[in-house]
Structures are given as structure tokens and as C-alpha cells.
Design a protein around this motif. Structure first.
Motif, PDB file in Angstrom:
ATOM      1  N   LEU A   2      68.327  -3.389  25.282  1.00 23.06           N
ATOM      2  CA  LEU A   2      67.251  -3.038  24.361  1.00 23.06           C
ATOM      3  C   LEU A   2      66.063  -3.973  24.550  1.00 23.06           C
ATOM      4  N   THR A   3      64.866  -3.432  24.389  1.00 31.07           N
ATOM      5  CA  THR A   3      63.660  -4.249  24.380  1.00 31.07           C
ATOM      6  C   THR A   3      63.193  -4.414  22.938  1.00 31.07           C
ATOM      7  N   GLU A   4      62.401  -5.440  22.700  1.00 30.36           N
ATOM      8  CA  GLU A   4      61.913  -5.673  21.339  1.00 30.36           C
ATOM      9  C   GLU A   4      61.058  -4.513  20.855  1.00 30.36           C
ATOM     10  N   ALA A   5      60.352  -3.856  21.766  1.00 32.83           N
ATOM     11  CA  ALA A   5      59.509  -2.718  21.382  1.00 32.83           C
ATOM     12  C   ALA A   5      60.340  -1.529  20.912  1.00 32.83           C
ATOM     13  N   GLU A   6      61.625  -1.489  21.302  1.00 28.48           N
ATOM     14  CA  GLU A   6      62.490  -0.374  20.932  1.00 28.48           C
ATOM     15  C   GLU A   6      63.280  -0.621  19.647  1.00 28.48           C
ATOM     16  N   TRP A   7      63.071  -1.792  19.047  1.00 28.25           N
ATOM     17  CA  TRP A   7      63.886  -2.180  17.899  1.00 28.25           C
ATOM     18  C   TRP A   7      63.801  -1.185  16.744  1.00 28.25           C
ATOM     19  N   GLU A   8      62.611  -0.795  16.333  1.00 32.93           N
ATOM     20  CA  GLU A   8      62.473   0.039  15.138  1.00 32.93           C
ATOM     21  C   GLU A   8      63.166   1.388  15.276  1.00 32.93           C
ATOM     22  N   PRO A   9      62.956   2.157  16.343  1.00 33.90           N
ATOM     23  CA  PRO A   9      63.716   3.417  16.453  1.00 33.90           C
ATOM     24  C   PRO A   9      65.213   3.178  16.635  1.00 33.90           C
ATOM     25  N   PHE A  10      65.588   2.096  17.296  1.00 31.15           N
ATOM     26  CA  PHE A  10      66.996   1.731  17.438  1.00 31.15           C
ATOM     27  C   PHE A  10      67.623   1.528  16.059  1.00 31.15           C
ATOM     28  N   TYR A  11      66.976   0.732  15.220  1.00 34.37           N
ATOM     29  CA  TYR A  11      67.539   0.406  13.911  1.00 34.37           C
ATOM     30  C   TYR A  11      67.499   1.613  12.978  1.00 34.37           C
ATOM     31  N   ALA A  12      66.463   2.439  13.107  1.00 32.85           N
ATOM     32  CA  ALA A  12      66.387   3.661  12.305  1.00 32.85           C
ATOM     33  C   ALA A  12      67.544   4.598  12.653  1.00 32.85           C
ATOM     34  N   SER A  13      67.889   4.685  13.929  1.00 28.55           N
ATOM     35  CA  SER A  13      69.024   5.500  14.347  1.00 28.55           C
ATOM     36  C   SER A  13      70.322   4.961  13.761  1.00 28.55           C
ATOM     37  N   LEU A  14      70.470   3.639  13.732  1.00 28.01           N
ATOM     38  CA  LEU A  14      71.656   3.001  13.171  1.00 28.01           C
ATOM     39  C   LEU A  14      71.756   3.277  11.670  1.00 28.01           C
ATOM     40  N   GLU A  15      70.648   3.143  10.955  1.00 23.79           N
ATOM     41  CA  GLU A  15      70.646   3.404   9.510  1.00 23.79           C
ATOM     42  C   GLU A  15      71.016   4.864   9.220  1.00 23.79           C
ATOM     43  N   ARG A  16      70.488   5.768  10.015  1.00 26.16           N
ATOM     44  CA  ARG A  16      70.802   7.188   9.804  1.00 26.16           C
ATOM     45  C   ARG A  16      72.290   7.454  10.018  1.00 26.16           C
ATOM     46  N   ALA A  17      72.864   6.834  11.037  1.00 26.10           N
ATOM     47  CA  ALA A  17      74.278   7.050  11.337  1.00 26.10           C
ATOM     48  C   ALA A  17      75.176   6.555  10.201  1.00 26.10           C
ATOM     49  N   PHE A  18      74.782   5.443   9.563  1.00 28.17           N
ATOM     50  CA  PHE A  18      75.594   4.876   8.483  1.00 28.17           C
ATOM     51  C   PHE A  18      75.116   5.299   7.100  1.00 28.17           C
ATOM     52  N   ALA A  19      74.083   6.156   7.059  1.00 25.60           N
ATOM     53  CA  ALA A  19      73.553   6.683   5.796  1.00 25.60           C
ATOM     54  C   ALA A  19      73.154   5.564   4.839  1.00 25.60           C
ATOM     55  N   VAL A  20      72.436   4.568   5.370  1.00 22.54           N
ATOM     56  CA  VAL A  20      71.957   3.453   4.553  1.00 22.54           C
ATOM     57  C   VAL A  20      70.475   3.221   4.824  1.00 22.54           C
ATOM     58  N   THR A  21      69.836   2.583   3.875  1.00 21.58           N
ATOM     59  CA  THR A  21      68.468   2.110   4.054  1.00 21.58           C
ATOM     60  C   THR A  21      68.455   0.634   3.689  1.00 21.58           C
ATOM     61  N   GLU A  22      68.334  -0.207   4.683  1.00 24.38           N
ATOM     62  CA  GLU A  22      68.389  -1.639   4.448  1.00 24.38           C
ATOM     63  C   GLU A  22      67.067  -2.141   3.877  1.00 24.38           C
ATOM     64  N   SER A  23      67.154  -3.245   3.138  1.00 26.37           N
ATOM     65  CA  SER A  23      65.945  -3.884   2.627  1.00 26.37           C
ATOM     66  C   SER A  23      65.171  -4.522   3.777  1.00 26.37           C
ATOM     67  N   GLN A  24      63.906  -4.801   3.544  1.00 24.12           N
ATOM     68  CA  GLN A  24      63.102  -5.471   4.569  1.00 24.12           C
ATOM     69  C   GLN A  24      63.705  -6.816   4.939  1.00 24.12           C
ATOM     70  N   GLU A  25      64.266  -7.504   3.945  1.00 26.80           N
ATOM     71  CA  GLU A  25      64.889  -8.804   4.197  1.00 26.80           C
ATOM     72  C   GLU A  25      66.078  -8.664   5.147  1.00 26.80           C
ATOM     73  N   GLU A  26      66.907  -7.648   4.922  1.00 32.16           N
ATOM     74  CA  GLU A  26      68.064  -7.420   5.789  1.00 32.16           C
ATOM     75  C   GLU A  26      67.620  -7.023   7.190  1.00 32.16           C
ATOM     76  N   GLN A  27      66.660  -6.118   7.277  1.00 36.28           N
ATOM     77  CA  GLN A  27      66.168  -5.701   8.584  1.00 36.28           C
ATOM     78  C   GLN A  27      65.611  -6.882   9.374  1.00 36.28           C
ATOM     79  N   GLN A  28      64.850  -7.728   8.688  1.00 36.07           N
ATOM     80  CA  GLN A  28      64.252  -8.867   9.381  1.00 36.07           C
ATOM     81  C   GLN A  28      65.322  -9.842   9.860  1.00 36.07           C
ATOM     82  N   LEU A  29      66.335 -10.070   9.024  1.00 33.55           N
ATOM     83  CA  LEU A  29      67.403 -10.982   9.426  1.00 33.55           C
ATOM     84  C   LEU A  29      68.088 -10.473  10.687  1.00 33.55           C
ATOM     85  N   TYR A  30      68.470  -9.195  10.702  1.00 31.29           N
ATOM     86  CA  TYR A  30      69.197  -8.685  11.862  1.00 31.29           C
ATOM     87  C   TYR A  30      68.298  -8.542  13.083  1.00 31.29           C
TER      88      TYR A  30
END
Length: 408
Positions: A2-30
Motif C-alpha cells: 500500500l502507498t500512503e496515497a491509497e490509505w483513505e480508500p483502503f480504510y474505507a473499504s475496511l470499514e465497509r467490510a466490518f460495518a463500522v465507522t471509526e472516529s477520526q482519532e481511531e483512524q489517525q492512530l491506525y
């Protein structure tokens, strides 16, 4: 990779798969913790349709050694792309990479336990979940508990946080399965998004101290106020509790008693405690504590010889293992393991096998919490030399139950 530029769609795909919406704090940490050279995204055009990653950790193994491990995480496949071999391809790529990095063991926490056995992962640790009826259950504490002083401490105070991390670090070598905090991971227990509180308070902290002010342990928890027609009916949610040193029994007991006795509460919920946790032996009625045992850390030996040499053994052992491992065929064949409490050697051999098992069973038994004798009784381990199961089961065991205190 993965490249840093691909992070947002990567993480959005992960959230959709687990049916969650993480807080900005959680997203930033990971995002900050992500090791991009260990993270995979599968793409169809501009869409990310599958994800997988790994964190570099150090895990305690029986004997107290700290072993580099690949902590597998963020695994998902879009519902539109199932049954196409995507997951198998990611697991293949990932385990090849783990081997190339020289890590002998991979571990993961499974959202669905049935998925990972076919890739050689076995359930190596369990966690206890409890809902204790503190209105009816009493707790008896050992002598000297009254000498332990408790005080509230500000969770976000840097000094308090540092003290709690020092206590945690001291606890890590004493229990197989515990993970040494790598840089940045000390932020994980501080995550406190309001969306996850479910009406409870912000995170609170109490320190247990000796008479001279030495910190012996801590508890972090939340309290959810509730009222019924009969009055206060609040719930305490325990996040983590650790105590170390010669006075650990008294410190832990003092913290548990404090949690049992909080005003306006009648239930204590603990979602992740060791299966041999001390409080079980202090309560007046374990039946009203609603104990549930659940799988936690799944363990995969990527290099059988190196992994078995990395730990020690409770009793002397000299056994030849016939290992089956179709997914990582470099592990297949016979291995002679000789070892004791001081160390071990595990090398390939042409000698007759004493036990036959798959790498999945080896992973389950590796941290000492799952008995090879129990696996043999279930037909998962075959004894080829009389007495070999008893010998190996005694050697692989651990006096302390393995435990994973936090996810990744």
C-alpha cells in the motif's frame, strides 16, 4: 504494498467490510501505526476490494523470551468479490513475506474463527468474559490488601500514562501471549471515542500504591449510570487492570474490591481477562459471574524449527514430530525437538516419528494454553510412540495461562 496515497480508500473499504465507522482519532492512530510495506490492497480499477496488513510486534513465549512476530490485521474482502481466491492469495503473499523477514510466528485475532484454520492458524489463547452481579457477589481479599492505598488519577496526565505503561511493560515477560508495546502503541489504551462509550463515562483510572507511594498496579474503567424502579443499577466496564511485583496479589485484590464496591452500581463487566485471572478465586459466587470463555489469539508457526527453539519447555522433552503443512510446505516433514527449562533445539530428522499433527495443532499448543493431550483426545494429534503425548503435553504446558491483553 500500500502507498500512503491509497490509505483513505483502503480504510474505507475496511470499514465497509466490518460495518463500522471509526472516529477520526481511531483512524489517525491506525494510519500512524500502519506499516505500509506490510500492508496489502487489492484493487479493481479505482476501487479497493480487499485488504490485509501486519504489524511488527514482540510477543512473550513460554520461558519469558520476547519473539518477533507478525501481527496480522485489517483483513477483509468485499462482499462483491468473495469466492474468487482473493483471501487465499493475500494469505499466500503475506506468509511468504513473513518468512522472508525471518519471523518464525504469525498471529491474529479472528473476526470469524472458522476462516483461518485452513491457512495453518490454531487457537492459542483464550480470554474470559464476565458479567458479575456485584449486588450479590462478594469478594474476599488476601491478608495485607488493606495496606494498599488507592487513588484516582487523571487518565490523560502524561505522568500517569507513563506509570501505567511501565506497569504493563513489567507484566509482559511474565505471561506468554502478551505483546510488548512498540513505538506508538502506547496510544491504544488511551483511545476513548464517545461513540464507543454507550452512555458510560469517559475513561477513569485508579492507581494502587504501597505505603511509600510506589505504584503497584492500576485499573482503567468506565461507569454507566442506570436507574430502575428499585434504585441505582449502574454498570462498571473494566478496560484493563494490571498489578506487578511481590505485592501484586494484594494490589490486584484492592483494585477488584474497589470496582465491586463503586457506589450506585450493581454489575461489573470485564470483556477480556486471562482465563486464570485471580478474581475468580476471590468471589463468593462464581456462578453469578457469568463466565464465558472465548478464543483470542490465533497462532501460526511460519518456521517450525525456529519457533520451537525460541521457547523453553516446562519438563524435559525429546520427541520427533511429523508435521503436516500444505500451505507452507517448507515446514512439512519430521522435526526432532529436544529441550527443557533452559532451552531447546529443533532440527530436521529421518528418525521415526513419535507424534503426527498439523501445523495448526502446533500453533494451538505453542504458547502452553492448549494441551497436546486434549488435542490427541480430540483426534487432532496421533500418538505413534506410547507415552509421547503425555511427555510432550507436560513439556509444552505453561504455569501461567497465555493471554492477549489488547487487539491490533
Amino acid at each position: 504494498m500500500l502507498t500512503e496515497a491509497e490509505w483513505e480508500p483502503f480504510y474505507a473499504s475496511l470499514e465497509r467490510a466490518f460495518a463500522v465507522t471509526e472516529s477520526q482519532e481511531e483512524q489517525q492512530l491506525y494510519r500512524d501505526l500502519t506499516e505500509f510495506d506490510r500492508t496489502l490492497g487489492v484493487w479493481e480499477g479505482d476501487s479497493c476490494v480487499a485488504t490485509a496488513g501486519a504489524f511488527s510486534f514482540r510477543m512473550t513465549v513460554p520461558g519469558g523470551a520476547s519473539l518477533p512476530v507478525a501481527a496480522v490485521t485489517m483483513v477483509s474482502v468485499a462482499a462483491t468479490h468473495r469466492r474468487r481466491g482473493v483471501l487465499t492469495s493475500m494469505m499466500r503473499h503475506q506468509l511468504d513475506d513473513v518468512r522472508a523477514r525471518g519471523e518464525a510466528v504469525a498471529v491474529l485475532v479472528a473476526s470469524e474463527p472458522m476462516i483461518y484454520g485452513r491457512f495453518g492458524y490454531g487457537v492459542g489463547t483464550f480470554e474470559t468474559r464476565a458479567e458479575i452481579d456485584t449486588a450479590r457477589v462478594r469478594i474476599a481479599v488476601p491478608e495485607g490488601t488493606d495496606d494498599v492505598r488507592l487513588r484516582y488519577a487523571q487518565v490523560t496526565d502524561p505522568g500517569v500514562h507513563r506509570t501505567c505503561e511501565e506497569i504493563y511493560a513489567r507484566a509482559v515477560p511474565g505471561r506468554p501471549g502478551m505483546m510488548a508495546r512498540q513505538p506508538g502503541w502506547d496510544r491504544l489504551p488511551m483511545l476513548d471515542p464517545e461513540k464507543d462509550r454507550e452512555g458510560a463515562t469517559a475513561l477513569q483510572c485508579v492507581l494502587a500504591e504501597d505505603a511509600d507511594g510506589t505504584v503497584l498496579g492500576f485499573a482503567r474503567f468506565r461507569v454507566k449510570p442506570q436507574w430502575s424502579a428499585a434504585g441505582a443499577d449502574g454498570v462498571v466496564f473494566l478496560e484493563d487492570l494490571e498489578a506487578v511485583g511481590p505485592r501484586a496479589p494484594q494490589a490486584a485484590a484492592a483494585l477488584w474490591r474497589f470496582l465491586f464496591d463503586l457506589d450506585l452500581t450493581s454489575k461489573l463487566v470485564a470483556l477480556n481477562r486471562p482465563s486464570d485471572d485471580t478474581w475468580v478465586h476471590l468471589v463468593s459466587d462464581v456462578r453469578r459471574s457469568s463466565l464465558v470463555l472465548r478464543d483470542a489469539l490465533h497462532v501460526r508457526l511460519v518456521d517450525v524449527g525456529a519457533a520451537l527453539e525460541a521457547r523453553t519447555y516446562r519438563t524435559p522433552v525429546d520427541v520427533v514430530l511429523e508435521v503436516e503443512d500444505a500451505f507452507c510446505p517448507w515446514n512439512e516433514g519430521r522435526w526432532r525437538l529436544t529441550g527443557d527449562a533452559k532451552g531447546a533445539v529443533c532440527v530436521r530428522t529421518a528418525e521415526p516419528a513419535d507424534l503426527a499433527l498439523s501445523v495448526r495443532e502446533l500453533g494451538a499448543a505453542y504458547l502452553g494454553g492448549v494441551s497436546l493431550a486434549a488435542l490427541a483426545a480430540a483426534g487432532r494429534v496421533r500418538e505413534l510412540r506410547e507415552g509421547a503425548v503425555a511427555e510432550a503435553a507436560a513439556a509444552f504446558g505453561s504455569d501461567v495461562a497465555p493471554w492477549l491483553p489488547h487487539g491490533f
